[in-house]
Design a protein around this motif. Structure first.
Motif, short mmCIF file in Angstrom:
data_model
loop_
_atom_site.label_atom_id
_atom_site.label_comp_id
_atom_site.label_asym_id
_atom_site.label_seq_id
_atom_site.Cartn_x
_atom_site.Cartn_y
_atom_site.Cartn_z
N PRO A 134 0.85 -1.20 0.00
CA PRO A 134 0.00 0.00 0.00
C PRO A 134 0.89 1.25 0.00
CG PRO A 134 0.05 -0.97 2.19
CD PRO A 134 0.81 -1.91 1.28
N LEU A 135 0.30 2.38 -0.36
CA LEU A 135 1.09 3.59 -0.55
C LEU A 135 1.94 3.98 0.68
CD1 LEU A 135 1.91 5.91 -2.37
CD2 LEU A 135 -0.23 7.07 -1.79
N CYS A 136 1.40 3.77 1.87
CA CYS A 136 2.16 4.13 3.08
C CYS A 136 3.50 3.39 3.13
CB CYS A 136 1.34 3.85 4.35
SG CYS A 136 0.73 2.16 4.49
N ILE A 195 -2.99 6.07 10.63
CA ILE A 195 -3.70 7.31 10.28
C ILE A 195 -3.67 8.29 11.46
CG2 ILE A 195 -6.03 8.26 9.83
CD1 ILE A 195 -6.49 5.73 8.05
N CYS A 242 0.03 7.86 7.11
CA CYS A 242 -0.80 7.45 5.96
C CYS A 242 -0.79 8.58 4.94
CB CYS A 242 -2.22 7.17 6.44
SG CYS A 242 -3.37 6.85 5.07
N PRO A 243 -0.28 8.33 3.74
CA PRO A 243 -0.20 9.40 2.73
C PRO A 243 -1.54 10.06 2.43
CG PRO A 243 1.10 7.51 2.06
CD PRO A 243 0.34 7.09 3.27
N TYR A 244 -2.63 9.29 2.51
CA TYR A 244 -3.95 9.88 2.23
C TYR A 244 -4.28 10.93 3.28
CZ TYR A 244 -4.09 5.86 -0.79
OH TYR A 244 -3.76 4.95 -1.75
N GLN A 301 -9.26 5.41 4.49
CA GLN A 301 -9.21 3.98 4.15
C GLN A 301 -10.02 3.68 2.89
OE1 GLN A 301 -9.23 3.23 8.76
NE2 GLN A 301 -9.55 1.29 7.72
N VAL A 325 -10.01 -1.59 2.95
CA VAL A 325 -8.67 -1.71 3.53
C VAL A 325 -8.71 -1.27 4.99
CG1 VAL A 325 -6.30 -0.86 3.42
CG2 VAL A 325 -7.56 -1.28 1.29
N PRO A 355 -2.50 -2.52 6.51
CA PRO A 355 -1.57 -2.61 5.39
C PRO A 355 -1.22 -4.04 5.01
CG PRO A 355 -0.81 -0.96 6.96
CD PRO A 355 -1.98 -1.66 7.59
#
Ligand code: SF4
Length: 189
Positions: free
Chosen positions: A20-22, A105, A117-119, A154, A173, A176
């Motif tokens: 996942p992006l993180c 997060i 968390c990038p988001y 998420q 999700v 991770p």
């Protein structure tokens, strides 16, 4: 299957296809800077343990990167302990669990930190660039940004998963390592 071992020679490929992006971000930063601060070492290190990287391979992996920045001797002195600790080989010998999305997060990365968390923690500009590099197309990218604006991090990650795998992720999700396992299941089938 969930704890199938992964080997070091495959790790770059697997990071690209299934992290996942993180974790992808931490992995890339480690490869780039040959260093991660404590929060990043914990978040990525425990994730990699969950992915099935054995302790010896984990030590070799971190040592190879950190040696280029701080030297092998300092790695052995200052950083190897933390990795063995994550695997329950030092201190209280607790076998530490990889972090959930909720925990990641709600973390608060500071300047120079790459965990989180990038988001949640990236600027929109950086997030757009990272998602584009992951191969998320224009339409799904706008849907992801929309979820982020509504603070549904998420769900944003779930939409990313679906965009890059071309396959639905019905459970959503929440961890991770779940993202990783679901990705591997799809790619292996
Ligand atoms: Fe990582 Fe979870 Fe954030 Fe996805 S939602 S990037 S898996 S912390």
């Amino acid at each position: 299957r969930e704890h199938a071992e992964i080997s070091l020679k495959d790790i770059d490929q697997i990071a690209k296809s299934s992290f996942p992006l993180c974790m992808r971000h931490l992995f890339e930063k480690l490869r780039e800077d040959h260093h991660l601060k404590h929060g990043g070492r914990m978040q990525l290190g425990l994730f990699l343990k969950g992915v099935g990287l054995k302790l010896d391979d984990a030590l070799a992996f971190w040592r190879a990167e950190f040696s280029r920045k701080v030297g092998a001797e300092r790695f052995d002195k200052e950083y190897a302990y933390g990795i063995r600790h994550n695997y329950g080989k030092e201190g209280k010998r607790t076998d530490y669990t990889p972090y959930s999305c909720q925990k990641i997060i709600s973390s608060a990365p500071g300047v120079g930190d790459h965990h989180g968390c990038p988001y949640r923690h990236f600027s929109e500009e950086n997030l757009r660039a990272a998602l584009t590099r992951m191969g998320v197309g224009n339409r799904p990218l706008e849907d992801v940004i929309d979820k982020v604006r509504n603070r549904h991090y998420q769900l944003a990650c779930t939409l990313t998963f679906e965009a890059v795998h071309g396959s639905s992720c019905d459970a959503g999700v929440n961890h991770p390592n779940q993202y990783y396992n679901d990705s591997q299941r799809i790619l292996e089938s």
